[in-house]
Design a protein around this motif. Structure first.
Motif: not given
Length: 115
Positions: A10-13, A87, A90, A110-114
């Motif tokens: 997922g999306l994580v900071q 980041p 990701a 999928q791993v997304t890092v903001s």
């Protein structure tokens, strides 16, 4: 035949955490022959964390101290706990089972890092 299904991406900071799961089914699977890899588009698939045949763990230098691989024999599942995400972490994360004659891969999560 072995089937592997990853989940938990997922999306994580940046600085956050995720736990990935890889559920194995099908033929008898030795969880000590499983591990996690990741891949950026256009790049090779790199080792993140794996179990060696003796059950010890091997980590990429870039994730040591932040990621932990574990397994649940009852659930036939391998996990990747990812803390202090950056980041550069990701990617598409895959689990792999090292079979006696073939390697088996899941479809990835999928791993997304903001930042």
């Amino acid at each position: 035949q072995v089937q592997l299904v990853e989940s938990g991406g997922g999306l994580v900071q940046a600085g956050g955490s995720l736990r990935l799961s890889c559920a194995a089914s099908g033929s008898r699977v030795n969880l000590n022959r499983m591990g996690w890899y990741r891949q950026d588009p256009g790049k090779q698939r790199d080792l993140v964390a794996v179990f060696a045949n003796d059950g010890t763990t091997v980590y990429a230098e870039s994730v040591k101290g932040r990621f932990t691989i574990s397994k649940d024999i009852v659930k036939n599942t391998v996990y990747l706990q990812m803390n202090s995400l950056k980041p550069e972490d990701a990617a598409l994360y895959y689990c792999k089972f090292r079979g006696s004659t073939n390697d088996y891969w899941g479809r990835g999560t999928q791993v997304t890092v903001s930042s």
